[in-house]
Write a protein that holds these residues in place. Sequence first.
Motif, short mmCIF file in Angstrom:
data_model
loop_
_atom_site.label_atom_id
_atom_site.label_comp_id
_atom_site.label_asym_id
_atom_site.label_seq_id
_atom_site.Cartn_x
_atom_site.Cartn_y
_atom_site.Cartn_z
N ALA A 184 -9.13 -3.42 -3.70
CA ALA A 184 -8.29 -3.40 -2.51
C ALA A 184 -8.40 -4.71 -1.73
CB ALA A 184 -8.66 -2.23 -1.61
N MET B 297 -5.66 -0.45 0.89
CA MET B 297 -5.59 0.83 0.18
C MET B 297 -5.28 1.92 1.19
SD MET B 297 -9.72 1.20 -0.55
CE MET B 297 -9.54 2.64 -1.58
N ASN C 171 -12.46 0.53 -6.88
CA ASN C 171 -11.13 0.58 -6.25
C ASN C 171 -11.14 -0.07 -4.87
OD1 ASN C 171 -12.69 2.74 -5.19
ND2 ASN C 171 -10.85 3.84 -4.58
N VAL D 76 0.82 -1.21 0.00
CA VAL D 76 0.00 0.00 0.00
C VAL D 76 0.86 1.26 0.00
CG1 VAL D 76 -1.79 1.26 1.28
CG2 VAL D 76 -1.86 -1.23 1.15
N ASP E 32 -8.31 2.96 4.17
CA ASP E 32 -8.86 1.61 4.30
C ASP E 32 -10.03 1.53 5.27
OD1 ASP E 32 -7.59 1.92 6.72
OD2 ASP E 32 -6.09 0.36 6.38
#
Length: 264
Positions: free
Chosen positions: A125, A108, A121, A40, A111
């Motif tokens: 993740a 991500m 997205n 990340v 989060d």
Amino acid sequence: MLNPDHDESIRHAAQPGYDQYRENIARGKITTVEYFSMTVGSKRKAMIYLPPGYSKDQRYNVLYLLHGIGGDEAEWYNHAGPQVILDNMYADRKLAPMIVVLPNGRAMLNDRAEGDLFEANKLKAFEDFESDLLHDLIPYIESNYSVLMGRENRAIAGLSMGGGQSLNIGLGNLDRFAWIGGFSSAPNTKEPELLVPDPEETSFRLRLLWLSCGLLDNLKHVSDRTHTYLKQNNVPHIWYEESGGHDWPVWKNDLYHFSQLIFR
């Protein structure tokens, strides 16, 4: 290798009081830690449960326990009190010694479980978490805690989205995990032919494959599909249909049963 007799339908609930706080028993410790994720590019949080009497003089198995699409690393803690369930089972001598790691499965920068949880997205993740787990979190755990590092000392399980992740990651990395559990696994679960492309090899390498779902769960077709394929291809597994829907009483009951079977 699993005993084929493990392919059965279990229909019993946890014993009464299994999730209730007890006085005068030894307790584990549950805390939040931060680790740096190269995947990340930032620090990430996970919760860690250390069993009663944890000592650096002993090495422990590790269960990675994953949350659902609406949660984060604290979801199990906030809704299920896993430390209470586990403490009670240790007091009753039902568990092999283990550390339980509760990660954030949404890999991500932001989060948190907020906004539209189904944005592309955010769904990606959950896929990207495989790299975070394998290359960032597991090395952190193995560098900072007294743990056993073999595949037979590592388990992965989760609920809903985390159940799908556990099946995808565990069955895709049998060199890392020998104990795998999917509780009410969500539609992110790969098609069975992709999960288990070589049934004979999977059967040989697994120590336990657990699938469970509430009979009233509207996502049960996902688990049914996986179970049917495994049964048709003679892959030993536990298939546990239980009363309830897509909810916490089901998942707490699953943790109670699954955790007793691993690392034996």
